[in-house]
Design a protein around this motif. Structure first.
Motif, PDB file in Angstrom:
ATOM      1  N   MET A 281      -4.923  -0.760   8.631  1.00 39.65           N
ATOM      2  CA  MET A 281      -3.846  -1.683   8.078  1.00 39.65           C
ATOM      3  C   MET A 281      -3.549  -2.352   9.438  1.00 39.65           C
ATOM      4  O   MET A 281      -3.388  -3.511   9.530  1.00 39.65           O
TER       5      MET A 281
ATOM      6  N   VAL B 254       0.937  -1.254  -0.039  1.00 38.98           N
ATOM      7  CA  VAL B 254       0.001   0.033   0.114  1.00 38.98           C
ATOM      8  C   VAL B 254       1.005   1.131   0.000  1.00 38.98           C
ATOM      9  O   VAL B 254       1.833   1.337   0.770  1.00 38.98           O
ATOM     10  N   TYR B 255       0.426   2.179  -0.878  1.00 30.57           N
ATOM     11  CA  TYR B 255       1.187   3.479  -0.879  1.00 30.57           C
ATOM     12  C   TYR B 255       0.199   4.598  -0.812  1.00 30.57           C
ATOM     13  O   TYR B 255      -0.838   4.550  -1.366  1.00 30.57           O
TER      14      TYR B 255
ATOM     15  N   GLY C 182       3.533  -0.982   3.656  1.00 25.36           N
ATOM     16  CA  GLY C 182       2.916   0.390   3.753  1.00 25.36           C
ATOM     17  C   GLY C 182       3.782   1.393   3.597  1.00 25.36           C
ATOM     18  O   GLY C 182       4.484   1.528   4.577  1.00 25.36           O
TER      19      GLY C 182
ATOM     20  N   LYS D 233       1.409  -6.293   6.011  1.00 30.35           N
ATOM     21  CA  LYS D 233       1.185  -5.793   4.850  1.00 30.35           C
ATOM     22  C   LYS D 233       2.098  -4.759   4.787  1.00 30.35           C
ATOM     23  O   LYS D 233       2.003  -3.761   5.561  1.00 30.35           O
TER      24      LYS D 233
END
Length: 270
Positions: free
Chosen positions: A201, A185-186, A210, A208
């Motif tokens: 998150m 994720v960005y 990020g 995950k």
């Protein structure tokens, strides 16, 4: 990082009070990465005294593009520049986004004008074979980033506060539905947006990857004045030198709110 003179090649209005400035930047463009920024002198006289930090929107060959929102003295001066004008620039500065070769499905979240560095990042990731979903929140339809400026391969999700286009409400709910699919994720946008994303998150995707591009007021942009320090799990860090991009799980968020979107983001500095 270096001091250089850029020449304005084009200036296009893409949204209300928002321009894309294309500049010939030579070798500086070849070393620029999404998430980095330029520190630009905005004026021909002594005022304004301080340079203005501007996120790099896209890079094409030896040209750098900036997406600039006209909200203050410095940005107002920049959006009036015309082809042939020269800009006194320092950069590229800071650490940009990092693409992990093992992450194929990428979820990008932009709040308002925070979409700027994510467009260039999406283009780079597509060239590496990644799948991209870009979720953007804005106050109203006229402030939504134009679809025509995105690569055709990008899945584009939009949420507006007033429901004038896309999902009516916060992008938060759209993000939840895509987390299981995403390998990484960005994000870039207002602090409350990224704090909300961090909470989501933490609750459902703690392991995950990020990354977030932080925005803080800057004086020197060289790590000396300490005006852009944020709190992290590793202690205070400077946005201009250790950032602007940080691991989302390592930022100590000062404000966590459900809001994810709105019309604010990077390049909204005066």
């Amino acid at each position: 990082m270096k001091l250089f003179t850029a020449t304005v090649l084009d200036n296009e209005r893409i949204m209300p009070a928002t321009n894309v400035l294309t500049m010939g930047a030579g070798r500086a463009a070849r070393s620029a990465a999404p998430g980095q920024f330029l520190h630009i002198r905005c004026g021909d006289a002594a005022a304004p005294l301080l340079r203005r930090p501007m996120s790099i929107y896209r890079v094409e060959g030896e040209a750098i593009q900036l997406m600039i929102r006209d909200v203050g003295e410095g940005s107002a001066w920049l959006v009036r520049r015309q082809p042939g004008d020269e800009l006194d620039c320092l950069g590229p500065l800071g650490h940009g986004f990092r693409l992990d070769a093992s992450a194929r499905n990428l979820l990008m979240v932009g709040g308002g004008y925070g979409v700027a560095p994510l467009v260039g990042l999406a283009e780079r990731a597509i060239r590496r074979g990644s799948n991209i979903t870009l979720a953007v929140g804005a106050a109203t339809s006229e402030l939504v980033f134009p679809t025509r400026l995105l690569p055709a391969e990008v899945e584009y999700l939009v949420a507006t506060d007033d429901g004038s286009v896309g999902y009516h409400g916060y992008v938060t709910e759209l993000v939840r539905d895509r987390l299981a699919w995403a390998d990484a994720v960005y994000a870039c946008g207002p602090v409350p947006m990224m704090a909300a994303l961090a909470r989501i998150m933490r609750e459902g995707a703690l392991r995950k990857q990020g990354q977030v591009a932080m925005e803080e007021r800057m004086g020197c942009a060289m790590g000396v004045c300490l005006g852009c320090v944020i709190e992290t799990t590793r202690g205070p860090l400077r946005v201009c030198t250790e950032g602007p991009v940080f691991d989302i799980h390592r930022v100590v968020w000062r404000e966590e709110a459900p809001h994810l979107g709105g019309a604010h983001g990077r390049n909204g500095a005066a």
